[in-house]
Design a protein around this motif. Structure first.
Motif: not given
Length: 213
Positions: A137-145, A168-172, A207-213
């Motif tokens: 969740e911390t990483y997600k907040s620091l990453l761009d879209k 669980i953290c809704d990363l694709r 693997c790669e985990a990507v933020k969802r737009n």
């Protein structure tokens, strides 16, 4: 037992002003000012001896890299590698990954690499794993879209745990492989640990985990 520091290692590390950023909190939201160019910022958490991140910086001069490592003797080797390659698009932090929000602003990073982190195998240690949901969740907040997390390990149980945590953290999830060196992934940059494990015949999980737009 507390780990002993090698005499003078801290002084040697901190004397390398050009590549080791002192007081990184001052650059929160302003990391582009540290580099000589404006570009994506990629961070490796637990950079170790630096084979991976210095090679990435060498191959991608248009990208800015930050290596984070807690062990000063190990980080000194990474800094030395970057100096020998005369890299201008990389800096290092002697810093604890638990404190990332103190040095990076929301949306400031584009990619985070986590390579061969400590698996903390016992269940009661799960919260210490760098792929535990609170870290994610911390990483997600620091990453761009369009932000991404790239993860590699030799530990199958940690990999399975991490895949669940990413979901669980809704990363694709994408480019999942249970045997990296037998996969179709091109231009894989290895770490020192990766070279060691692959020579032993151990599969590498990625693997790669990507933020969802």
């Amino acid at each position: 037992m507390r780990r002993r520091k090698k005499p003078g290692s801290e002084e040697k590390l901190l004397s390398k002003d050009k590549l080791v950023v002192k007081e990184p909190e001052k650059y929160k939201g302003k990391w582009c000012s540290v580099f000589q160019q404006i570009g994506e910022i990629h961070v490796e958490i637990g950079t170790g001896r630096g084979q991976f991140i210095t090679t990435m910086a060498e191959k991608n001069p248009h990208i800015n890299y930050i290596g984070i490592e807690m062990k000063e003797e190990v980080l000194l080797r990474a800094v030395t590698k970057a100096e020998k390659k005369q890299l201008e698009n990389i800096v290092f932090l002697w810093f604890d990954a638990n404190r990332l929000i103190e040095v990076f602003e929301k949306g400031e990073l584009h990619r985070i690499y986590i390579n061969f982190c400590d698996p903390w195998p016992k269940n009661r240690w799960a919260k210490r794993r760098l792929t535990y949901r609170s870290f994610l969740e911390t990483y997600k907040s620091l990453l761009d879209k369009q932000g991404e997390i790239h993860f590699k390990t030799d530990n199958e149980k940690l990999f399975e745990f991490s895949l669940n945590e990413f979901s669980i953290c809704d990363l694709r999830l994408r480019n999942i492989t249970f045997d990296l060196h037998q996969s179709d992934l091109k231009e894989n940059i290895t770490t020192e640990y990766e070279d060691k494990f692959s020579q032993m015949g151990k599969p590498i999980y990625r693997c790669e985990a990507v933020k969802r737009n």
